[in-house]
Design a protein around this motif. Structure first.
Motif, PDB file in Angstrom:
ATOM      1  N   GLN A 102       0.751  -1.110   0.075  1.00  0.00           N
ATOM      2  CA  GLN A 102       0.155  -0.018   0.117  1.00  0.00           C
ATOM      3  C   GLN A 102       0.777   1.153   0.107  1.00  0.00           C
ATOM      4  O   GLN A 102       1.901   1.256   0.531  1.00  0.00           O
ATOM      5  CB  GLN A 102      -0.799   0.143   1.138  1.00  0.00           C
ATOM      6  CG  GLN A 102      -1.885   1.134   1.392  1.00  0.00           C
ATOM      7  CD  GLN A 102      -2.973   1.005   2.263  1.00  0.00           C
ATOM      8  OE1 GLN A 102      -3.437  -0.193   2.359  1.00  0.00           O
ATOM      9  NE2 GLN A 102      -3.414   2.461   2.752  1.00  0.00           N
ATOM     10  N   TYR A 103       0.776   2.042  -0.957  1.00  0.00           N
ATOM     11  CA  TYR A 103       1.446   3.253  -1.266  1.00  0.00           C
ATOM     12  C   TYR A 103       0.985   4.321  -0.095  1.00  0.00           C
ATOM     13  O   TYR A 103      -0.273   4.353   0.160  1.00  0.00           O
ATOM     14  CB  TYR A 103       1.704   3.785  -2.719  1.00  0.00           C
ATOM     15  CG  TYR A 103       2.153   2.475  -3.485  1.00  0.00           C
ATOM     16  CD1 TYR A 103       3.424   2.857  -3.596  1.00  0.00           C
ATOM     17  CD2 TYR A 103       1.577   1.683  -4.127  1.00  0.00           C
ATOM     18  CE1 TYR A 103       4.199   1.673  -4.560  1.00  0.00           C
ATOM     19  CE2 TYR A 103       1.932   0.709  -4.911  1.00  0.00           C
ATOM     20  CZ  TYR A 103       3.595   0.677  -5.109  1.00  0.00           C
ATOM     21  OH  TYR A 103       4.084  -0.199  -5.763  1.00  0.00           O
ATOM     22  N   ALA A 104       1.807   5.397  -0.039  1.00  0.00           N
ATOM     23  CA  ALA A 104       1.224   6.597   0.840  1.00  0.00           C
ATOM     24  C   ALA A 104       0.126   7.365   0.212  1.00  0.00           C
ATOM     25  O   ALA A 104      -0.910   7.854   1.155  1.00  0.00           O
ATOM     26  CB  ALA A 104       2.342   7.717   0.567  1.00  0.00           C
ATOM     27  N   ALA A 164       6.153   2.824   1.721  1.00  0.00           N
ATOM     28  CA  ALA A 164       4.895   2.164   1.648  1.00  0.00           C
ATOM     29  C   ALA A 164       4.840   0.908   2.559  1.00  0.00           C
ATOM     30  O   ALA A 164       5.959   0.308   2.983  1.00  0.00           O
ATOM     31  CB  ALA A 164       5.624   1.263   0.290  1.00  0.00           C
ATOM     32  N   GLU A 165       3.783   0.571   2.730  1.00  0.00           N
ATOM     33  CA  GLU A 165       3.400  -0.397   3.686  1.00  0.00           C
ATOM     34  C   GLU A 165       3.458  -1.972   3.307  1.00  0.00           C
ATOM     35  O   GLU A 165       2.546  -1.908   2.128  1.00  0.00           O
ATOM     36  CB  GLU A 165       2.056  -0.275   4.320  1.00  0.00           C
ATOM     37  CG  GLU A 165       1.676  -1.279   5.554  1.00  0.00           C
ATOM     38  CD  GLU A 165       0.447  -0.945   6.203  1.00  0.00           C
ATOM     39  OE1 GLU A 165       0.060  -1.691   7.046  1.00  0.00           O
ATOM     40  OE2 GLU A 165      -0.629  -0.266   5.691  1.00  0.00           O
ATOM     41  N   LEU A 166       3.943  -2.892   3.769  1.00  0.00           N
ATOM     42  CA  LEU A 166       3.939  -4.308   3.030  1.00  0.00           C
ATOM     43  C   LEU A 166       3.425  -4.924   4.111  1.00  0.00           C
ATOM     44  O   LEU A 166       3.776  -5.307   5.388  1.00  0.00           O
ATOM     45  CB  LEU A 166       5.381  -4.549   2.788  1.00  0.00           C
ATOM     46  CG  LEU A 166       5.612  -5.674   1.783  1.00  0.00           C
ATOM     47  CD1 LEU A 166       4.858  -5.462   0.420  1.00  0.00           C
ATOM     48  CD2 LEU A 166       6.828  -5.964   1.783  1.00  0.00           C
ATOM     49  N   VAL A 210      -7.203 -10.558   5.775  1.00  0.00           N
ATOM     50  CA  VAL A 210      -6.605 -10.989   6.814  1.00  0.00           C
ATOM     51  C   VAL A 210      -5.286 -10.622   6.589  1.00  0.00           C
ATOM     52  O   VAL A 210      -4.440 -11.266   5.687  1.00  0.00           O
ATOM     53  CB  VAL A 210      -6.535 -12.691   6.948  1.00  0.00           C
ATOM     54  CG1 VAL A 210      -5.910 -13.165   8.295  1.00  0.00           C
ATOM     55  CG2 VAL A 210      -8.058 -13.012   7.448  1.00  0.00           C
ATOM     56  N   LEU A 211      -4.455  -9.786   7.144  1.00  0.00           N
ATOM     57  CA  LEU A 211      -3.281  -9.069   6.850  1.00  0.00           C
ATOM     58  C   LEU A 211      -2.107  -9.427   7.929  1.00  0.00           C
ATOM     59  O   LEU A 211      -2.399  -9.268   9.028  1.00  0.00           O
ATOM     60  CB  LEU A 211      -3.282  -7.914   6.653  1.00  0.00           C
ATOM     61  CG  LEU A 211      -4.414  -7.215   5.640  1.00  0.00           C
ATOM     62  CD1 LEU A 211      -4.541  -5.703   5.686  1.00  0.00           C
ATOM     63  CD2 LEU A 211      -3.905  -7.734   4.273  1.00  0.00           C
ATOM     64  N   ALA A 242      11.652  -8.733   2.776  1.00  0.00           N
ATOM     65  CA  ALA A 242      10.577  -8.935   3.818  1.00  0.00           C
ATOM     66  C   ALA A 242      10.135 -10.267   3.806  1.00  0.00           C
ATOM     67  O   ALA A 242      10.052 -11.002   2.792  1.00  0.00           O
ATOM     68  CB  ALA A 242       9.352  -8.091   3.206  1.00  0.00           C
ATOM     69  N   VAL A 243      10.229 -10.957   5.210  1.00  0.00           N
ATOM     70  CA  VAL A 243      10.002 -12.340   5.421  1.00  0.00           C
ATOM     71  C   VAL A 243       8.416 -12.428   5.845  1.00  0.00           C
ATOM     72  O   VAL A 243       8.250 -11.673   7.147  1.00  0.00           O
ATOM     73  CB  VAL A 243      11.196 -13.032   5.934  1.00  0.00           C
ATOM     74  CG1 VAL A 243      10.619 -14.502   6.217  1.00  0.00           C
ATOM     75  CG2 VAL A 243      12.312 -12.965   5.008  1.00  0.00           C
ATOM     76  N   PHE A 244       7.728 -13.187   5.574  1.00  0.00           N
ATOM     77  CA  PHE A 244       6.214 -13.292   6.220  1.00  0.00           C
ATOM     78  C   PHE A 244       6.220 -14.924   6.421  1.00  0.00           C
ATOM     79  O   PHE A 244       6.908 -15.760   5.704  1.00  0.00           O
ATOM     80  CB  PHE A 244       5.040 -12.985   5.358  1.00  0.00           C
ATOM     81  CG  PHE A 244       5.086 -11.767   4.953  1.00  0.00           C
ATOM     82  CD1 PHE A 244       4.278 -10.706   5.647  1.00  0.00           C
ATOM     83  CD2 PHE A 244       5.541 -11.367   3.698  1.00  0.00           C
ATOM     84  CE1 PHE A 244       4.337  -9.384   5.357  1.00  0.00           C
ATOM     85  CE2 PHE A 244       5.604 -10.041   3.326  1.00  0.00           C
ATOM     86  CZ  PHE A 244       5.005  -8.941   4.074  1.00  0.00           C
ATOM     87  N   ALA A 245       5.597 -15.205   7.603  1.00  0.00           N
ATOM     88  CA  ALA A 245       5.396 -16.595   7.874  1.00  0.00           C
ATOM     89  C   ALA A 245       3.915 -16.903   8.617  1.00  0.00           C
ATOM     90  O   ALA A 245       3.712 -16.170   9.483  1.00  0.00           O
ATOM     91  CB  ALA A 245       6.523 -17.293   8.856  1.00  0.00           C
TER      92      ALA A 245
END
Length: 655
Positions: A406-408, A477-479, A589-590, A602-605
């Motif tokens: 998501q951008y500013a 930017a939000e990731l 669901v974020l 960026a690492v997501f688990a």
């Protein structure tokens, strides 16, 4: 007050668990025949008065079931013979139409005088359905001709043969072929022509049927996930009709011996094996996704399960119509009776060999009761774990499960659409199955970055790890990671819709069975599923409005119902995919990236499983990629460029 639970109408239980031994079939058929004889009206009519459509072929279908009982030797008595003959007399006198149906737009020859069957009996009422109804009537007719010769008289046999030949001519000469662009109906017509030609020793009918198959069906197939599929209602993927097409292809081969029917059925069967979840949930869009078949698909699923060596019988079918179609529960309507006849006379058996090791296809991974299914772009759209189906979410008209930026200025982009080829690497080690998907995606700034998603399962839980290069993204930017939409959960022999979400720490909508987001533990509970994240987890609910799914206005709907509501055809006969594309957003669901993500990454688990887990995850750079450590496994996700040969690197070991 809590709203009543919503259930998917016809996903019940795996079809191969339905008893199909000879004694059970004998009992089922005897009960059905008794019901038929008890309800036959004085004029011989065998139709179910509760039916509103699919009328034209009903009575003839019931006659074919009576002939089946005689042919199998399950019941042979004067009462059955009398009922069959009076039923056939009624059909020949009252259900054979030779005058054009007013409003029929697809006739090539007007006032042909050829016989056809009507979808609805009243003149001018939905003539669009007359073509498939005539196909069904012809299929019933050839079954009566073939298996009922000892039941009906010679004069009736000759009269029915004349009508059947007229049906074929109406389908192929008087009407446009396959006006609904629904291939299962057209394949059914081919089966009918092949059978009729063989019965009457008319080679020209057989030749015409084969030409029809190659020119109108085979040549117009579409490709999905590298497999060719017949076109259903203008598209290739259809959870209801593709299993029915398998039945028609199995029967076409049994009648003709032509290899093309086996080859084409194999492709459909492999497509089903790829997209079916571990427990048989079938999803790929709203196209009749809650209208799964029963008796119609049984023969094909069973026949081809052995050919492709896959447990296609795990398919969640409609138990209400498992042996025969019934408008009134327990009473055969006669519609689709030809599939009952074929199934009861077929001696194939289900392929039953549960896989002990993980099963990999390019577009799926399953192990035990866990699976993930991927689109042709190798984006996950169905995760099944803990008896719960998680489908793709929608954010600003974008569909998928994957990283979201998501951008500013408020723009949001789901980083799932590949730019160029996608690479896949599978692994199986220490009782784990794993699949790594590496793709290049492009941002709003036209910057290309690499996204890698790793799926690891132990047969009980599915772990999803995403690694991406965020250095090319703007600092502000939000990731986050869009984890999907929990949609339906097993409840006994039914699938209950999971209908809404609560904000973390807030009260759920007053709709019952709400999701509960447990912000303190990073876990969301939905149906039987616990979705755990290694970092923060939050839920965003869509605003009220008809183009948003699972809000207070739409939470009582299934996806199919909403899609038809937003679709092009108000009667519900159009393409629901068009309506689903008009959905702006679902619940989101974020998940947040883990704190220990390597610099510039960026690492997501996440973990999809039956109970919450403490998902403590670390990630570090290693010479050949990123090493991710979890309490359950350790994995090395190789550099996006791959090894020296460009091949993806993946190493997985149990913790």
């Amino acid at each position: 007050m809590t709203a009543a639970a919503v259930y998917l109408p016809s996903q019940h239980a795996s079809v191969h668990d339905l008893p199909d031994d000879d004694e059970e079939l004998r009992t089922v058929l005897a009960r059905a025949v008794s019901q038929v004889l008890a309800r036959q009206r004085p004029d011989g009519n065998l139709e179910d008065p509760a039916a509103a459509d699919d009328i034209g072929d009903m009575a003839l279908g019931v006659v074919s079931l009576l002939c089946l009982a005689w042919y199998r030797g399950d019941r042979r008595d004067p009462e059955l013979v009398d009922a069959a003959r009076r039923g056939l007399d009624f059909v020949l006198a009252e259900r054979i139409f030779r005058t054009d149906n007013p409003g029929e737009p697809f006739l090539l020859v007007r006032d042909s005088g050829l016989p056809y069957a009507r979808y609805v009996l009243e003149a001018g009422e939905h003539p669009f359905g007359d073509w498939p109804s005539t196909v069904w009537a012809l299929l019933h007719a050839v079954n009566v001709l073939e298996f009922g010769r000892e039941v009906i008289t010679e004069a009736r046999w000759t009269a029915l043969a004349e009508v059947a030949t007229g049906f074929w001519r109406w389908l192929t000469e008087a009407s446009m072929v396959n006006p609904q662009q629904t291939a299962n109906q057209a394949i059914g017509a081919v089966v009918a022509g092949l059978t009729l030609g063989r019965l009457l020793s008319e080679k020209s009918i057989v030749d015409d049927a084969m030409f029809l198959y190659h020119s109108e069906i085979r040549a117009k197939r579409v490709v999905d996930r590298e497999l060719r599929l017949p076109v259903e209602h203008g598209a290739g993927h259809d959870q209801n009709y593709l299993p029915i097409s398998l039945t028609f292809l199995a029967r076409a081969y049994q009648v003709s011996g032509e290899q093309c029917f086996l080859d084409d059925g194999d492709e459909i069967a492999r497509h089903l094996e790829t997209r079916l979840s571990a427990r048989g949930f079938d999803y790929g869009g709203p196209r009749y996704s809650e209208q799964h078949c029963g008796c119609e698909g049984m023969l094909g699923l069973r026949f081809f399960s052995g050919r492709v060596q896959a447990e296609l019988g795990r398919y969640l079918g409609d138990r209400r119509v498992a042996y025969f179609c019934a408008t009134t529960p327990g009473v055969p309507s006669g519609h689709f009776a030809f599939t009952t006849v074929w199934f009861f006379l077929d001696d194939n058996r289900w392929y039953r060999a549960p896989a002990q090791a993980p099963v990999h296809t390019r577009y799926s991974l399953r192990h035990g009761q866990v699976s993930v299914s991927l689109t042709g772009q190798l984006t996950p759209y169905l995760i099944d774990a803990a008896g719960t189906a998680v489908i793709e979410s929608v954010v600003d008209h974008q569909h998928g499960i994957g990283p979201l930026v998501q951008y500013a200025d408020g723009r949001r982009t789901l980083l799932t659409r590949p730019l160029g080829p996608v690479r896949v690497r599978d692994a199986a080690e220490d009782g784990l199955g794993a699949k790594l998907v590496t793709k290049a995606v492009v941002t709003w700034e036209q910057v290309m970055l690499s996204v890698q998603q790793l799926y690891v399962t132990d047969g009980e839980r599915l772990f999803l790890v995403a690694v991406l290069d965020r250095a090319a993204l703007p600092v502000n930017a939000e990731l986050t990671f869009l984890a999907g939409l929990p949609y339906a959960t097993a409840e006994g022999s039914r699938q209950r819709r999971i209908r809404t979400v609560s904000e973390p720490g807030g009260e759920p909508f007053d709709l019952g069975d709400a999701w509960r987001a447990l912000s303190t533990s990073g876990t969301l509970l939905a149906g039987g599923l616990a979705l755990s994240a290694a970092a923060g987890l939050r839920v965003e609910n869509p605003p009220d409005g008809p183009a948003y799914f699972n809000n207070p206005r739409t939470a009582g709907m299934t996806q199919e119902q909403l899609s038809f509501w937003l679709g092009d055809d108000p009667r519900g006969y159009g393409n629901p995919d068009a309506g689903w594309r008009r959905v702006i957003a679902t619940n989101h669901v974020l998940a947040e990236p883990i704190v220990s993500s390597p610099h510039g990454r960026a690492v997501f688990a996440l973990c999809y499983g039956p109970e919450p887990v403490a998902l403590e995850v670390t990630a570090e750079e290693v010479p050949d990629g990123v090493r991710v450590r979890t309490p359950f496994f350790t994995a090395v996700v190789g550099h996006p460029a791959g090894d020296v040969g460009g091949e993806p690197v993946l190493r997985v070991a149990a913790a």
